[in-house]
Write a protein that holds these residues in place. Structure first.
Motif, PDB file in Angstrom:
ATOM      1  N   LEU A 146     -92.029  24.547-106.321  1.00  0.00           N
ATOM      2  CA  LEU A 146     -92.136  25.381-105.098  1.00  0.00           C
ATOM      3  C   LEU A 146     -92.436  26.579-105.193  1.00  0.00           C
ATOM      4  CD1 LEU A 146     -91.708  24.541-101.973  1.00  0.00           C
ATOM      5  CD2 LEU A 146     -89.068  25.604-102.144  1.00  0.00           C
ATOM      6  N   VAL A 147     -91.894  27.330-106.009  1.00  0.00           N
ATOM      7  CA  VAL A 147     -92.199  28.799-106.169  1.00  0.00           C
ATOM      8  C   VAL A 147     -93.545  29.007-106.656  1.00  0.00           C
ATOM      9  CG1 VAL A 147     -91.715  31.189-107.347  1.00  0.00           C
ATOM     10  CG2 VAL A 147     -89.796  29.586-106.268  1.00  0.00           C
ATOM     11  N   LYS A 148     -93.954  28.273-107.685  1.00  0.00           N
ATOM     12  CA  LYS A 148     -95.141  28.468-108.266  1.00  0.00           C
ATOM     13  C   LYS A 148     -96.297  28.115-107.296  1.00  0.00           C
ATOM     14  CE  LYS A 148     -96.250  25.158-111.437  1.00  0.00           C
ATOM     15  NZ  LYS A 148     -96.410  24.373-112.774  1.00  0.00           N
ATOM     16  N   THR A 149     -96.087  27.111-106.359  1.00  0.00           N
ATOM     17  CA  THR A 149     -97.135  26.205-105.550  1.00  0.00           C
ATOM     18  C   THR A 149     -97.138  27.603-104.323  1.00  0.00           C
ATOM     19  OG1 THR A 149     -96.700  24.143-105.686  1.00  0.00           O
ATOM     20  CG2 THR A 149     -97.827  24.518-103.669  1.00  0.00           C
ATOM     21  N   ALA A 150     -96.121  28.179-104.179  1.00  0.00           N
ATOM     22  CA  ALA A 150     -96.292  29.162-103.030  1.00  0.00           C
ATOM     23  C   ALA A 150     -96.972  30.445-103.473  1.00  0.00           C
ATOM     24  CB  ALA A 150     -94.795  29.734-102.695  1.00  0.00           C
ATOM     25  N   VAL A 151     -96.717  30.768-104.793  1.00  0.00           N
ATOM     26  CA  VAL A 151     -97.304  32.062-105.294  1.00  0.00           C
ATOM     27  C   VAL A 151     -98.968  31.588-105.646  1.00  0.00           C
ATOM     28  CG1 VAL A 151     -97.390  33.383-107.312  1.00  0.00           C
ATOM     29  CG2 VAL A 151     -95.305  32.883-106.323  1.00  0.00           C
ATOM     30  N   VAL A 195    -110.194  38.641 -99.594  1.00  0.00           N
ATOM     31  CA  VAL A 195    -111.348  39.469 -98.596  1.00  0.00           C
ATOM     32  C   VAL A 195    -110.768  39.317 -97.158  1.00  0.00           C
ATOM     33  CG1 VAL A 195    -113.735  39.452 -98.018  1.00  0.00           C
ATOM     34  CG2 VAL A 195    -112.834  38.888-100.376  1.00  0.00           C
ATOM     35  N   GLU A 196    -110.725  40.268 -96.606  1.00  0.00           N
ATOM     36  CA  GLU A 196    -110.313  40.309 -95.204  1.00  0.00           C
ATOM     37  C   GLU A 196    -111.583  40.209 -94.323  1.00  0.00           C
ATOM     38  OE1 GLU A 196    -108.060  43.662 -93.871  1.00  0.00           O
ATOM     39  OE2 GLU A 196    -106.458  43.661 -95.538  1.00  0.00           O
ATOM     40  N   SER A 201    -100.766  29.534-104.172  1.00  0.00           N
ATOM     41  CA  SER A 201    -101.384  29.425-102.616  1.00  0.00           C
ATOM     42  C   SER A 201    -101.603  30.599-102.150  1.00  0.00           C
ATOM     43  CB  SER A 201    -100.633  28.444-101.772  1.00  0.00           C
ATOM     44  OG  SER A 201    -100.461  27.065-102.283  1.00  0.00           O
ATOM     45  N   TYR A 202    -100.515  31.680-102.180  1.00  0.00           N
ATOM     46  CA  TYR A 202    -100.866  33.133-101.447  1.00  0.00           C
ATOM     47  C   TYR A 202    -101.943  33.835-102.224  1.00  0.00           C
ATOM     48  CZ  TYR A 202     -99.545  37.469 -99.259  1.00  0.00           C
ATOM     49  OH  TYR A 202     -99.376  38.534 -98.716  1.00  0.00           O
ATOM     50  N   PHE A 203    -101.984  33.764-103.708  1.00  0.00           N
ATOM     51  CA  PHE A 203    -102.940  34.834-104.080  1.00  0.00           C
ATOM     52  C   PHE A 203    -104.353  33.947-104.561  1.00  0.00           C
ATOM     53  CE2 PHE A 203     -98.889  36.802-104.596  1.00  0.00           C
ATOM     54  CZ  PHE A 203     -99.109  37.944-104.472  1.00  0.00           C
ATOM     55  N   HIS A 204    -104.363  32.786-104.262  1.00  0.00           N
ATOM     56  CA  HIS A 204    -105.470  31.949-104.703  1.00  0.00           C
ATOM     57  C   HIS A 204    -105.791  31.976-106.132  1.00  0.00           C
ATOM     58  CE1 HIS A 204    -106.046  31.168-100.290  1.00  0.00           C
ATOM     59  NE2 HIS A 204    -105.945  32.546-100.130  1.00  0.00           N
ATOM     60  N   ASP A 247     -97.175  43.354-107.762  1.00  0.00           N
ATOM     61  CA  ASP A 247     -97.437  42.475-106.336  1.00  0.00           C
ATOM     62  C   ASP A 247     -96.989  40.902-106.458  1.00  0.00           C
ATOM     63  OD1 ASP A 247     -98.574  44.923-105.287  1.00  0.00           O
ATOM     64  OD2 ASP A 247    -100.361  44.313-105.973  1.00  0.00           O
ATOM     65  N   ILE A 248     -97.559  40.476-107.570  1.00  0.00           N
ATOM     66  CA  ILE A 248     -97.475  38.759-107.670  1.00  0.00           C
ATOM     67  C   ILE A 248     -95.755  38.747-108.090  1.00  0.00           C
ATOM     68  CG2 ILE A 248     -97.789  37.056-109.105  1.00  0.00           C
ATOM     69  CD1 ILE A 248    -100.553  39.547-108.545  1.00  0.00           C
ATOM     70  N   ILE A 249     -95.243  39.585-108.922  1.00  0.00           N
ATOM     71  CA  ILE A 249     -94.063  39.232-108.933  1.00  0.00           C
ATOM     72  C   ILE A 249     -93.087  39.624-108.061  1.00  0.00           C
ATOM     73  CG2 ILE A 249     -92.008  40.551-110.489  1.00  0.00           C
ATOM     74  CD1 ILE A 249     -93.862  40.834-113.054  1.00  0.00           C
ATOM     75  N   LYS A 250     -93.105  40.520-107.365  1.00  0.00           N
ATOM     76  CA  LYS A 250     -92.595  40.965-106.148  1.00  0.00           C
ATOM     77  C   LYS A 250     -92.482  39.870-105.116  1.00  0.00           C
ATOM     78  CE  LYS A 250     -90.226  44.155-103.459  1.00  0.00           C
ATOM     79  NZ  LYS A 250     -90.126  43.302-102.106  1.00  0.00           N
TER      80      LYS A 250
END
Length: 201
Positions: free
Chosen positions: A111-116, A31-32, A118-121, A52-55
């Motif tokens: 690292l990748v799992k945490t980043a993804v 939500v913006e 966190s970004y997409f909640h 989007d998640i995969i990219k």
């Protein structure tokens, strides 16, 4: 990514749900800040699709390897049945990315799992593999698991594996699930979590 505007988040999600054909609880969104007009205000909701998640995950992986000076490529497959994103990395320096006993690969995966996430909640199951390393390790673990499970069934003595990540523990649980008189369970906490094979009557 698709963007929806409405007076409330609920209205935006309802519109997205109808358009995309997914229940609202399955939508991944952010939500913006509310956009204020002269007489009204609207909520802007960004709804993400799996592509989007995969990219994002692929770009993150390539960003890491680029920062290490390692030229690489990625190939991603989505396991819909188990809801797992499988990302295979290929480079001319696979041993460096795998590390001793797969420790570097394991750290990279976390690292990748945490980043993804966190970004997409949102929680996603992501599995990285390099040059088929994981598949070969699963095969070795499955053979070992069945070997020790039959030994436990015969001797009635417990057996505990070395600590390992969740995906490898899952391979062992699945491998011994149908062996009579043997139950597998995970014990320990964090990165010290292990699989224990126990005799049952």
């Amino acid at each position: 990514m698709k963007t929806y505007q409405a007076k409330t988040v609920e209205e935006a999600l309802e519109t997205a749900s109808k358009e995309l054909g997914f229940p609202q609880e399955q939508l991944i969104y952010s939500v913006e800040d509310k956009k204020r007009g002269l007489f009204s205000k609207k909520v802007v909701v960004n709804v993400f699709e799996m592509i989007d998640i995969i990219k994002y995950a692929e770009d993150y992986v390539l960003g890491i390897t680029d920062s290490l000076g390692i030229e690489s490529s990625v190939n991603t497959k989505l396991d819909d049945e188990n809801n797992i994103i499988h990302i295979t990395i290929n480079s001319i320096h696979n041993p460096i990315l795998i590390g001793k006993n797969g420790k570097t690969l394991q750290a990279l995966n976390e690292l990748v799992k945490t980043a993804v996430n966190s970004y997409f909640h949102h929680r996603f199951r992501i599995l990285l593999d390099i040059g088929g390393y994981k598949d070969k390790k699963y095969d070795r673990l499955i053979r070992a698991a069945r070997k020790f499970a039959f030994k436990v069934a015969k001797t009635k003595e417990e057996y505990t594996f070395e600590p390992m990540p969740a995906d490898e523990r899952r391979a062992i649980h699945n491998a011994v699930a149908n062996i009579k008189h043997v139950r597998s369970e995970s014990v320990g906490e964090g990165n010290k979590r292990q699989v224990k094979l126990v005799y049952v009557e």
